[in-house]
Scaffold this motif. Sequence first.
Motif, short mmCIF file in Angstrom:
data_model
loop_
_atom_site.label_atom_id
_atom_site.label_comp_id
_atom_site.label_asym_id
_atom_site.label_seq_id
_atom_site.Cartn_x
_atom_site.Cartn_y
_atom_site.Cartn_z
N MET A 282 -19.10 -16.92 52.74
CA MET A 282 -19.79 -17.14 54.07
C MET A 282 -21.24 -17.48 53.56
O MET A 282 -21.93 -16.80 52.69
CB MET A 282 -20.09 -15.91 54.97
CG MET A 282 -18.42 -15.78 55.63
SD MET A 282 -18.42 -14.40 56.74
CE MET A 282 -18.18 -12.99 55.60
N ASP A 283 -21.84 -18.49 53.90
CA ASP A 283 -23.27 -18.82 53.56
C ASP A 283 -24.18 -18.97 54.86
O ASP A 283 -23.80 -18.33 55.93
CB ASP A 283 -23.26 -20.30 53.02
CG ASP A 283 -22.60 -21.21 53.95
OD1 ASP A 283 -22.54 -21.06 55.05
OD2 ASP A 283 -22.71 -22.40 53.59
N LEU A 284 -25.31 -19.54 54.67
CA LEU A 284 -26.32 -19.61 55.74
C LEU A 284 -25.70 -20.29 56.94
O LEU A 284 -26.01 -20.08 58.17
CB LEU A 284 -27.59 -20.37 55.42
CG LEU A 284 -28.59 -19.40 54.82
CD1 LEU A 284 -29.70 -20.35 54.16
CD2 LEU A 284 -28.99 -18.30 55.65
N GLY A 285 -24.65 -21.22 56.85
CA GLY A 285 -24.01 -21.76 57.90
C GLY A 285 -23.11 -21.02 58.76
O GLY A 285 -23.17 -21.03 59.89
N PHE A 286 -22.90 -19.80 58.20
CA PHE A 286 -22.16 -18.91 58.96
C PHE A 286 -23.29 -17.75 59.60
O PHE A 286 -23.02 -17.21 60.89
CB PHE A 286 -21.35 -17.98 57.97
CG PHE A 286 -20.49 -16.89 58.81
CD1 PHE A 286 -19.38 -16.84 59.39
CD2 PHE A 286 -20.98 -15.60 58.63
CE1 PHE A 286 -18.79 -15.85 60.08
CE2 PHE A 286 -20.52 -14.63 59.25
CZ PHE A 286 -19.23 -14.61 60.02
N TRP A 287 -24.20 -17.47 58.70
CA TRP A 287 -25.22 -16.22 59.18
C TRP A 287 -26.42 -16.51 60.33
O TRP A 287 -26.70 -15.83 61.13
CB TRP A 287 -25.61 -15.56 57.99
CG TRP A 287 -24.82 -14.71 57.23
CD1 TRP A 287 -24.06 -14.78 56.04
CD2 TRP A 287 -23.94 -13.56 57.83
NE1 TRP A 287 -23.48 -13.91 55.63
CE2 TRP A 287 -23.14 -13.00 56.60
CE3 TRP A 287 -24.17 -12.73 58.96
CZ2 TRP A 287 -22.24 -11.91 56.79
CZ3 TRP A 287 -23.37 -11.56 59.15
CH2 TRP A 287 -22.47 -11.31 57.96
N LEU A 288 -26.84 -17.76 60.00
CA LEU A 288 -27.55 -18.25 60.93
C LEU A 288 -27.40 -18.28 62.32
O LEU A 288 -28.64 -17.83 63.23
CB LEU A 288 -28.33 -19.77 60.68
CG LEU A 288 -29.55 -19.64 59.62
CD1 LEU A 288 -29.76 -21.20 59.24
CD2 LEU A 288 -30.55 -18.89 60.24
N PRO A 289 -26.49 -18.51 62.85
CA PRO A 289 -26.03 -18.56 64.45
C PRO A 289 -26.20 -17.07 64.75
O PRO A 289 -26.47 -16.67 66.04
CB PRO A 289 -24.73 -19.05 64.63
CG PRO A 289 -24.71 -20.21 63.46
CD PRO A 289 -25.18 -19.62 62.14
N ILE A 290 -25.47 -16.28 63.73
CA ILE A 290 -25.37 -14.79 64.29
C ILE A 290 -26.83 -14.13 64.03
O ILE A 290 -27.22 -13.42 65.13
CB ILE A 290 -24.53 -14.09 63.00
CG1 ILE A 290 -23.10 -14.59 63.22
CG2 ILE A 290 -24.60 -12.59 63.28
CD1 ILE A 290 -22.15 -13.91 62.21
N LEU A 291 -27.61 -14.58 63.19
CA LEU A 291 -29.02 -14.06 63.37
C LEU A 291 -29.76 -14.56 64.68
O LEU A 291 -30.55 -13.83 65.08
CB LEU A 291 -29.86 -14.63 61.86
CG LEU A 291 -29.45 -13.73 60.55
CD1 LEU A 291 -30.17 -14.41 59.41
CD2 LEU A 291 -29.87 -12.29 60.82
N VAL A 292 -29.77 -15.80 64.88
CA VAL A 292 -30.45 -16.47 66.08
C VAL A 292 -29.65 -15.53 67.26
O VAL A 292 -30.53 -15.17 68.28
CB VAL A 292 -29.90 -17.74 66.18
CG1 VAL A 292 -30.54 -18.26 67.79
CG2 VAL A 292 -30.62 -18.89 65.17
N LEU A 293 -28.50 -15.56 67.31
CA LEU A 293 -27.85 -14.77 68.55
C LEU A 293 -28.38 -13.07 68.64
O LEU A 293 -28.81 -12.58 69.72
CB LEU A 293 -26.40 -14.72 68.45
CG LEU A 293 -25.65 -14.11 69.66
CD1 LEU A 293 -25.74 -14.98 70.93
CD2 LEU A 293 -24.13 -14.11 69.42
N SER A 294 -28.43 -12.60 67.38
CA SER A 294 -28.62 -11.00 67.46
C SER A 294 -30.10 -10.59 67.36
O SER A 294 -30.49 -9.35 67.72
CB SER A 294 -27.77 -10.41 66.18
OG SER A 294 -28.44 -10.85 65.11
N SER A 295 -31.09 -11.42 67.08
CA SER A 295 -32.35 -11.22 67.21
C SER A 295 -32.83 -10.71 68.54
O SER A 295 -33.61 -9.59 68.78
CB SER A 295 -33.18 -12.22 66.79
OG SER A 295 -33.00 -13.40 67.53
N SER A 296 -32.24 -11.07 69.40
CA SER A 296 -32.72 -10.76 70.95
C SER A 296 -31.77 -9.73 71.40
O SER A 296 -32.18 -8.48 72.08
CB SER A 296 -32.55 -11.95 71.96
OG SER A 296 -31.52 -12.48 71.76
#
Length: 499
Positions: free
Chosen positions: A1-15
């Motif tokens: 799992m790379d940034l392609g996996f984690w970035l959408p999660i980070l964007v969603l979970s930040s708020s």
Amino acid sequence: MDLGFWLPILVLSSSLITGLIIFFLKEESTGLRTVLNLLAAAFKVVAVHYMAFRLLVLDKAHEVSFSMGLGFDFVLRVDFLSLMFVSLSSNLWLVTTLYAVGYLEGSPNRSRFFGFFSLCVTASTGIALAGNLITFFIFYEFLTLVTYPLVVHRETRTALEAGRTYLWYTILGGSFLFVGVVWLQVIAGPLDFIDTGILEGLGSEHHRTLSIIFLLLIVGLGVKAALVPLHGWLPVAMVAPAPVSALLHAVAVVKAGAFGIVRVVFDVFGRDFAGFLGLLAPLAGAAALTIIFGSVRALYQTDLKKRLAYSTVSQVSYITIGAAVIAPFSTVGAIVHLVHQGVMKITLFFCAGNIAETLGLHKIRDIKGVARRMPVTAGLFTIAAFGMIGVPPLAGFISKWYLGIGGLDAGKDWILAVLVLSSILNSAYFLPVIHAMWFEHPDKEWKTLRPSRFEAPWTLLLPPLITAAAALLAGILAGWEWSPLGVAKQIAQGMGVYP
């Protein structure tokens, strides 16, 4: 799992994480709450822009997918369309958070407010990044639940009644949407969003059923998109605080409905297949009716926020009518209006909130001469209102131009007539407000409710200054490759509907 996996999660979970933390903060923890809100909003903006860089420049994919059982998959996927919506959501969350910090200063229940405010943005982000109809539905209904506490935030009798109305409409709409989604899943299997749609290969024996399902989905989405006669909740919900109204009208609830209609037409049914089934003409007719109806009703509203609310009823259907016409320019017009309507309408609500908070004025008859006391606010309101009317070179002009050309290209000249009539009506309900602000004399002395070094606290002035500038620059720089219009053209090209 790379940034392609984690970035959408980070964007969603930040708020999401921020909202959950804020619920547990003490009411008097103003500084910590403000820092958390602003840091999270800024982080989301940076993360979304980095994700955009990776997709647009490095051509990197972003996807999160896992099975939820029962044959359903939870999918987050970043494509051009989702990127545009999530960019709009994250940027407007940042400026609205700053505005809300100033607007709610000293008021009760701020931890509750900002907690649900962050969850509301989480739901909007999930809607933007949803990679299939099931995931979209989950966040769509989550948005209903987390927006209700914001509508009733003031806890007055009027607010509670507005909240009940909002819930009845949205739960009913959600029920239609649920039936449509489940029925379609049974017939077609996984409902991933694909540029050309996923249903064209189904046999002709399913066409009648697909038409019924399309109606169910549009009714479900049409409630939040405020299609007539499903719009009744929206003017009532104006009792909510100005930051909530701004977010509801610019990016969250109404835009979620319009975005959903675009997804269903293009990425589920496929625009050409939907046209073949004869589904787009009635949709365009409903949108045209809504455009005219909303503008006519706006004429008769004496409350400034209610006039803006009926304006939203009208303006959001520009997106629907653009999606319902088979023409390249219409598609571009529909997509770019997702952004243009957002920055213009949020400016108008910010300004209405400034006038109400600073001078206690809510009725249009009371704002005579308000530009003498609040020239910056009146100027920004004027820019956004001119944009809504379609005055060049503002953002609204660009949207109307492309929608009008698209209508002519498709041989539907009546769409141009609708747009012209709409602009006349826009002028009829915005120009009297602008005239009263700038050219009429106040009937009485105003009391300043919130004394400030400027005409209003800087936290209330900076956000509309930013969004009004965005509305202006979106029009002036429309020819730039990375302007909202340039990105909308790229999205339409990716869908294969723009040369």
